[in-house]
Scaffold this motif. Structure first.
Motif, PDB file in Angstrom:
ATOM      1  N   TYR A  35       0.827  -1.209   0.000  1.00 25.74           N
ATOM      2  CA  TYR A  35       0.000   0.000   0.000  1.00 25.74           C
ATOM      3  C   TYR A  35       0.857   1.252   0.000  1.00 25.74           C
ATOM      4  O   TYR A  35       0.511   2.257  -0.639  1.00 25.74           O
ATOM      5  N   MET A  36       1.983   1.238   0.716  1.00 22.69           N
ATOM      6  CA  MET A  36       2.866   2.406   0.704  1.00 22.69           C
ATOM      7  C   MET A  36       3.405   2.673  -0.689  1.00 22.69           C
ATOM      8  O   MET A  36       3.446   3.824  -1.152  1.00 22.69           O
ATOM      9  N   ILE A  37       3.834   1.616  -1.364  1.00 27.09           N
ATOM     10  CA  ILE A  37       4.421   1.797  -2.687  1.00 27.09           C
ATOM     11  C   ILE A  37       3.368   2.203  -3.709  1.00 27.09           C
ATOM     12  O   ILE A  37       3.576   3.093  -4.532  1.00 27.09           O
ATOM     13  N   MET A  38       2.192   1.568  -3.658  1.00 26.32           N
ATOM     14  CA  MET A  38       1.153   1.881  -4.643  1.00 26.32           C
ATOM     15  C   MET A  38       0.563   3.272  -4.446  1.00 26.32           C
ATOM     16  O   MET A  38      -0.061   3.817  -5.351  1.00 26.32           O
ATOM     17  N   ALA A  39       0.773   3.873  -3.269  1.00 30.02           N
ATOM     18  CA  ALA A  39       0.288   5.230  -3.034  1.00 30.02           C
ATOM     19  C   ALA A  39       1.188   6.272  -3.692  1.00 30.02           C
ATOM     20  O   ALA A  39       0.807   7.430  -3.820  1.00 30.02           O
ATOM     21  N   GLN A  40       2.381   5.849  -4.124  1.00 32.95           N
ATOM     22  CA  GLN A  40       3.326   6.759  -4.758  1.00 32.95           C
ATOM     23  C   GLN A  40       3.182   6.725  -6.275  1.00 32.95           C
ATOM     24  O   GLN A  40       2.720   5.743  -6.841  1.00 32.95           O
ATOM     25  N   PRO A  47      15.862   5.402  -8.550  1.00 35.92           N
ATOM     26  CA  PRO A  47      16.274   4.153  -7.918  1.00 35.92           C
ATOM     27  C   PRO A  47      15.241   3.712  -6.885  1.00 35.92           C
ATOM     28  O   PRO A  47      14.764   4.510  -6.087  1.00 35.92           O
ATOM     29  N   LEU A  48      14.896   2.429  -6.900  1.00 35.28           N
ATOM     30  CA  LEU A  48      13.884   1.925  -5.982  1.00 35.28           C
ATOM     31  C   LEU A  48      14.295   2.150  -4.537  1.00 35.28           C
ATOM     32  O   LEU A  48      13.473   2.524  -3.705  1.00 35.28           O
ATOM     33  N   ARG A  49      15.560   1.924  -4.228  1.00 34.32           N
ATOM     34  CA  ARG A  49      16.001   2.054  -2.848  1.00 34.32           C
ATOM     35  C   ARG A  49      15.711   3.457  -2.303  1.00 34.32           C
ATOM     36  O   ARG A  49      15.176   3.624  -1.207  1.00 34.32           O
ATOM     37  N   LYS A  50      16.044   4.498  -3.094  1.00 40.38           N
ATOM     38  CA  LYS A  50      15.836   5.861  -2.627  1.00 40.38           C
ATOM     39  C   LYS A  50      14.351   6.175  -2.476  1.00 40.38           C
ATOM     40  O   LYS A  50      13.933   6.863  -1.536  1.00 40.38           O
ATOM     41  N   ALA A  51      13.542   5.682  -3.412  1.00 43.84           N
ATOM     42  CA  ALA A  51      12.101   5.928  -3.333  1.00 43.84           C
ATOM     43  C   ALA A  51      11.516   5.303  -2.082  1.00 43.84           C
ATOM     44  O   ALA A  51      10.712   5.921  -1.373  1.00 43.84           O
ATOM     45  N   LEU A  52      11.908   4.067  -1.780  1.00 49.83           N
ATOM     46  CA  LEU A  52      11.386   3.389  -0.598  1.00 49.83           C
ATOM     47  C   LEU A  52      11.880   4.053   0.677  1.00 49.83           C
ATOM     48  O   LEU A  52      11.145   4.146   1.660  1.00 49.83           O
ATOM     49  N   MET A  53      13.124   4.498   0.685  1.00 48.04           N
ATOM     50  CA  MET A  53      13.640   5.188   1.864  1.00 48.04           C
ATOM     51  C   MET A  53      12.842   6.452   2.150  1.00 48.04           C
ATOM     52  O   MET A  53      12.528   6.754   3.311  1.00 48.04           O
ATOM     53  N   ARG A  54      12.486   7.188   1.096  1.00 48.72           N
ATOM     54  CA  ARG A  54      11.685   8.395   1.302  1.00 48.72           C
ATOM     55  C   ARG A  54      10.331   8.051   1.892  1.00 48.72           C
ATOM     56  O   ARG A  54       9.819   8.752   2.772  1.00 48.72           O
ATOM     57  N   ILE A  55       9.729   6.959   1.410  1.00 46.43           N
ATOM     58  CA  ILE A  55       8.430   6.546   1.921  1.00 46.43           C
ATOM     59  C   ILE A  55       8.525   6.216   3.405  1.00 46.43           C
ATOM     60  O   ILE A  55       7.730   6.679   4.226  1.00 46.43           O
ATOM     61  N   MET A  56       9.532   5.403   3.765  1.00 41.07           N
ATOM     62  CA  MET A  56       9.666   4.961   5.146  1.00 41.07           C
ATOM     63  C   MET A  56      10.025   6.115   6.068  1.00 41.07           C
ATOM     64  O   MET A  56       9.483   6.245   7.164  1.00 41.07           O
ATOM     65  N   GLU A  57      10.939   6.973   5.626  1.00 41.70           N
ATOM     66  CA  GLU A  57      11.380   8.083   6.473  1.00 41.70           C
ATOM     67  C   GLU A  57      10.271   9.098   6.695  1.00 41.70           C
ATOM     68  O   GLU A  57      10.197   9.742   7.745  1.00 41.70           O
ATOM     69  N   SER A  58       9.378   9.244   5.721  1.00 38.50           N
ATOM     70  CA  SER A  58       8.278  10.198   5.856  1.00 38.50           C
ATOM     71  C   SER A  58       7.185   9.686   6.784  1.00 38.50           C
ATOM     72  O   SER A  58       6.307  10.443   7.188  1.00 38.50           O
ATOM     73  N   ALA A  59       7.238   8.385   7.131  1.00 37.50           N
ATOM     74  CA  ALA A  59       6.201   7.792   7.976  1.00 37.50           C
ATOM     75  C   ALA A  59       6.332   8.210   9.429  1.00 37.50           C
ATOM     76  O   ALA A  59       5.433   7.982  10.225  1.00 37.50           O
ATOM     77  N   GLY A  60       7.466   8.828   9.812  1.00 37.80           N
ATOM     78  CA  GLY A  60       7.634   9.263  11.201  1.00 37.80           C
ATOM     79  C   GLY A  60       8.026   8.113  12.100  1.00 37.80           C
ATOM     80  O   GLY A  60       8.962   7.371  11.827  1.00 37.80           O
ATOM     81  N   SER A  61       7.271   7.922  13.198  1.00 36.68           N
ATOM     82  CA  SER A  61       7.570   6.868  14.162  1.00 36.68           C
ATOM     83  C   SER A  61       7.347   5.501  13.531  1.00 36.68           C
ATOM     84  O   SER A  61       6.276   5.226  12.970  1.00 36.68           O
ATOM     85  N   LEU A  86      15.010  -7.455  -8.355  1.00 34.85           N
ATOM     86  CA  LEU A  86      13.776  -6.936  -8.945  1.00 34.85           C
ATOM     87  C   LEU A  86      13.963  -5.477  -9.335  1.00 34.85           C
ATOM     88  O   LEU A  86      14.529  -4.685  -8.585  1.00 34.85           O
ATOM     89  N   SER A  87      13.461  -5.121 -10.510  1.00 38.51           N
ATOM     90  CA  SER A  87      13.468  -3.726 -10.936  1.00 38.51           C
ATOM     91  C   SER A  87      12.327  -3.002 -10.227  1.00 38.51           C
ATOM     92  O   SER A  87      11.405  -3.633  -9.689  1.00 38.51           O
ATOM     93  N   PRO A  88      12.343  -1.651 -10.215  1.00 37.74           N
ATOM     94  CA  PRO A  88      11.231  -0.912  -9.617  1.00 37.74           C
ATOM     95  C   PRO A  88       9.872  -1.304 -10.187  1.00 37.74           C
ATOM     96  O   PRO A  88       8.896  -1.423  -9.452  1.00 37.74           O
ATOM     97  N   LEU A  89       9.787  -1.497 -11.496  1.00 41.03           N
ATOM     98  CA  LEU A  89       8.511  -1.882 -12.095  1.00 41.03           C
ATOM     99  C   LEU A  89       8.082  -3.273 -11.658  1.00 41.03           C
ATOM    100  O   LEU A  89       6.883  -3.547 -11.478  1.00 41.03           O
ATOM    101  N   GLU A  90       9.039  -4.187 -11.482  1.00 38.93           N
ATOM    102  CA  GLU A  90       8.709  -5.539 -11.022  1.00 38.93           C
ATOM    103  C   GLU A  90       8.223  -5.515  -9.579  1.00 38.93           C
ATOM    104  O   GLU A  90       7.284  -6.226  -9.217  1.00 38.93           O
ATOM    105  N   VAL A  91       8.856  -4.705  -8.744  1.00 37.22           N
ATOM    106  CA  VAL A  91       8.394  -4.560  -7.358  1.00 37.22           C
ATOM    107  C   VAL A  91       6.984  -3.990  -7.340  1.00 37.22           C
ATOM    108  O   VAL A  91       6.103  -4.453  -6.616  1.00 37.22           O
ATOM    109  N   ARG A  92       6.748  -2.970  -8.164  1.00 40.32           N
ATOM    110  CA  ARG A  92       5.418  -2.355  -8.214  1.00 40.32           C
ATOM    111  C   ARG A  92       4.376  -3.364  -8.695  1.00 40.32           C
ATOM    112  O   ARG A  92       3.236  -3.367  -8.212  1.00 40.32           O
TER     113      ARG A  92
END
Length: 230
Positions: A35-40, A47-61, A86-92
């Motif tokens: 759900y976090m990834i599909m909301a983006q 890069p998938l790693r940077k995108a996911l890090m932004r998602i997780m870091e923005s979640a706060g606690s 997995l590529s970003p599209l494959e993860v998505r």
């Protein structure tokens, strides 16, 4: 949609080996991250790693499993989530399969429990003020759960029960509501809402666990949940 598991079976990979290359170790982790990834917005070039890090870091606690996912993204190993190869599209695509399963493989009440908890929060800037609101999907899920729970809470007005369910799933202080605000808006004592909130929270947590238990065998069959080795 063709999944990783289908491709592996076609290549003669055993069920046990197939699970060893799963992305997630449990249905709960799979649904949360999906759900976090599909909301983006889809970001083919980022890069998938940077995108996911932004998602997780923005979640706060973050809870302990979430902190572990974030540490993995920062370079540490993890036995919880495995995006290796997995590529970003494959993860998505894997995440889309999981979200689709929530919507189509569960009874309505169980689907609502997961969508209300994991659906995204909309944000907009209006006249320089940042506003937060539940997405339409989460609003529908919260309303469905409140209507379903209403017979168990006859002393609570329907609109107040909507707000109590919304309070349970509020993931930002901008959309939270206090028990005193409930009492001011709908009457009664704020402690009445507090006591009923504990009962409501327990009932909906149990429903969520039932939903994840029902969903997990399907996600294992599809190869996105299993034993993770990074």
């Amino acid at each position: 949609m063709q999944t990783m598991a289908v491709g592996k079976r076609a290549a003669g990979v055993s069920k046990q080996e197939e699970y060893r290359d799963a992305v997630f170790s449990s249905a709960g982790q799979a649904v949360h991250v999906a759900y976090m990834i599909m909301a983006q917005e889809a970001q083919q070039d980022a890069p998938l790693r940077k995108a996911l890090m932004r998602i997780m870091e923005s979640a706060g606690s973050l809870a302990e499993p979430q902190r572990e996912w974030l540490e993995q993204l920062r370079g540490s190993t993890s036995k919880q989530v495995n995006f290796a190869g997995l590529s970003p599209l494959e993860v998505r695509a894997q995440c889309a399969l999981i979200v689709h399963a929530v919507a189509h493989k569960l009874p309505r009440t169980e689907m609502w429990a997961l969508q209300a908890k994991y659906g995204h929060t909309d944000m907009e800037d209006a006249a320089g003020v940042r506003r937060y609101a539940f997405s339409a999907e989460r609003i529908a899920a919260i309303k469905g759960l409140a209507d379903w729970m209403a017979p168990a809470f006859p002393a609570i007005q329907p609109f107040a029960l909507d707000c109590m369910v919304g309070k349970l799933y509020a993931n930002h202080q901008g959309i939270a509501i206090s028990f005193r605000e409930l009492a001011k808006s709908f009457g009664g004592n704020h402690m009445t809402y507090a006591r009923n909130f504990d009962k409501l929270k327990q009932r909906l947590h149990e429903l969520e666990m039932v939903a994840l238990d029902r969903l997990e065998p399907y996600l294992r069959e599809q190869g996105v949940v299993g034993e993770v080795f990074c």
